[in-house]
Design an enzyme around this catalytic site. Structure first.
Site, mmCIF file in Angstrom:
data_model
loop_
_atom_site.group_PDB
_atom_site.id
_atom_site.type_symbol
_atom_site.label_atom_id
_atom_site.label_comp_id
_atom_site.label_asym_id
_atom_site.label_seq_id
_atom_site.Cartn_x
_atom_site.Cartn_y
_atom_site.Cartn_z
ATOM 1 N N ARG A 232 68.284 28.125 60.983
ATOM 2 C CA ARG A 232 68.964 28.035 59.594
ATOM 3 C C ARG A 232 69.378 26.433 59.827
ATOM 4 O O ARG A 232 69.741 26.034 60.836
ATOM 5 C CB ARG A 232 70.248 29.144 59.365
ATOM 6 C CG ARG A 232 69.612 30.331 58.717
ATOM 7 C CD ARG A 232 69.042 30.254 57.200
ATOM 8 N NE ARG A 232 68.642 31.701 56.992
ATOM 9 C CZ ARG A 232 67.574 32.467 56.966
ATOM 10 N NH1 ARG A 232 66.608 31.621 57.517
ATOM 11 N NH2 ARG A 232 67.587 33.688 56.723
ATOM 12 N N HIS A 280 59.809 25.882 55.801
ATOM 13 C CA HIS A 280 60.413 27.135 55.924
ATOM 14 C C HIS A 280 59.213 28.221 55.676
ATOM 15 O O HIS A 280 59.313 29.038 54.970
ATOM 16 C CB HIS A 280 61.765 27.645 54.757
ATOM 17 C CG HIS A 280 62.459 28.595 55.141
ATOM 18 N ND1 HIS A 280 63.700 29.014 54.895
ATOM 19 C CD2 HIS A 280 62.214 30.028 55.822
ATOM 20 C CE1 HIS A 280 64.243 29.964 55.371
ATOM 21 N NE2 HIS A 280 63.352 30.673 56.129
#
Ligand code: NDP
Ligand code: OXD
Length: 317
Positions: A232, A280
């Site tokens: 993350r 991502h």
């Protein structure tokens, strides 16, 4: 399912409205006993038993007093726990599966091999028509460390070991993985880091892991190490990365996740010659198999009140 349950509703909440429609279209035939609705048009809020979500807005669940479970459209649950008005005690189901694991294995293998073989430098040389040969050690003499040895990190570590890399892994508790030298917890963190020439972060985002990729950590890696962060964005202290790249402590970073997504156009990472940005996509949930997993988990939870992919909200993952 009895008549009272027949009205039960599943709401879907995703920042992108088109994706809400898409997920509803995929899930509806797999869950014909339920009514599927977008979260902002839920019908009777008391009939909402499940919420299928990605990055729900703060307060999304406060209307739904009969919520049985929240389903995260992803392996991470940080985006659910970030809701400051999250009703306490509602179970959170993760979405994981072999598709997700396979994709992450591919991403980690691709980028570790790319760093290992010096591809960023070779590509930069090509842009200048420069023929520069450099002998690199074989994978058997390259040490790669994986932070987080769960569903994804464990699979990535196994893949790296199968490619011949000297593979190390670190988790909160001791994990045994064939072909991987494992370390656990705070006490063994320094010993792990000092051996990692390529470091892969596949940790969940929790208070204990936020800002973990910082100057102190980079200083413990061998000089010239490279970093791959597919965990993350908030794991990484961005200014510390830029400083470590400038000083030569790190040579390159591949980043798939960011504090702000999409990464803002003006962000220095976009144009940094030692940073590879991917949007991502390390392991994007596959819509078709993803809906099958979500539907199966809802059915399992409805039938037994539990499911293998239940997250532990207190632990944060
Ligand atoms: P899991 O919950 O299966 O595994 C998490 C691992 O991290 C476990 O090994 C756990 O240790 C370890 N861990 C947690 N906290 C700590 C800590 N404080 N110190 C050391 N180790 C710790 O998660 P997944 O493998 O399924 O997913 C990991 C993360 O990957 C997700 O949370 C998400 O953030 C990210 N992700 C990114 C994607 C992308 O496309 N970029 C796609 C999917 C997920 P232990 O084994 O001891 O419990
Ligand atoms: C996930 C993700 O958590 O896509 O599954 O990041």
């Amino acid at each position: 399912m009895n008549a009272a349950q027949a009205r039960a509703t599943i709401v879907v909440s995703i920042p992108d409205a088109a994706k809400i429609e898409w997920w509803i279209a995929q899930l509806a035939p797999l869950l014909p006993e339920w009514t599927l609705r977008p979260v902002d048009a839920p019908g009777d809020p008391k009939a909402v038993h499940y919420a299928v979500v990605w990055r729900p807005a703060d307060g999304t669940f406060t209307l739904f007093s009969n919520l049985k479970a929240i389903v995260s459209l992803g392996a991470g649950i940080d985006h659910v726990l970030a809701d400051r008005e999250l009703p306490p005690g509602v179970p959170i189901i993760r979405t994981v599966g072999t598709d997700l694991t396979q994709r992450m294995r591919e991403y980690v293998a691709l980028h570790v091999l790319r760093h290992h073989r010096g591809m960023p430098m070779i590509a930069a040389n090509q842009r200048q028509q420069r023929w520069a040969q450099q002998v690199v050690p074989p994978a058997t003499r390259r040490r790669v460390g994986v932070m987080g040895l769960g569903n994804l990190g464990g699979a990535a570590a196994r893949t790296l070991a199968a490619l011949g890399f000297e593979t190390l892994g670190w988790a909160r508790t001791q994990r045994a993985i064939e072909g991987v030298v494992t370390y656990a917890g705070e006490a063994e963190f320094a010993a792990f880091l000092q051996r990692c020439e390529i470091l892969v972060c596949l940790l969940p985002l929790t208070p204990a892991t936020e800002n973990l990729l910082d100057a102190a950590l980079f200083a413990r890696l061998p000089r010239g190490a490279s970093l791959i962060n597919a965990g993350r964005g908030p794991h990484l202290v961005e200014d510390d990365l830029l400083a470590a790249l400038a000083s030569g402590q790190l040579s390159h970073a591949t980043l798939d996740v960011f504090r702000q997504e999409p990464l803002p156009e003006a962000h220095p990472f976009w144009r940094h010659p030692q940073i590879t940005v991917t949007p991502h996509v390390a392991s994007l949930i596959d819509p078709e198999s993803g809906s099958r997993i979500v539907a199966a988990n809802i059915r399992e939870f409805e039938a037994h009140g539990e499911v293998a992919d239940l997250a532990d909200a207190a632990r944060g993952y």
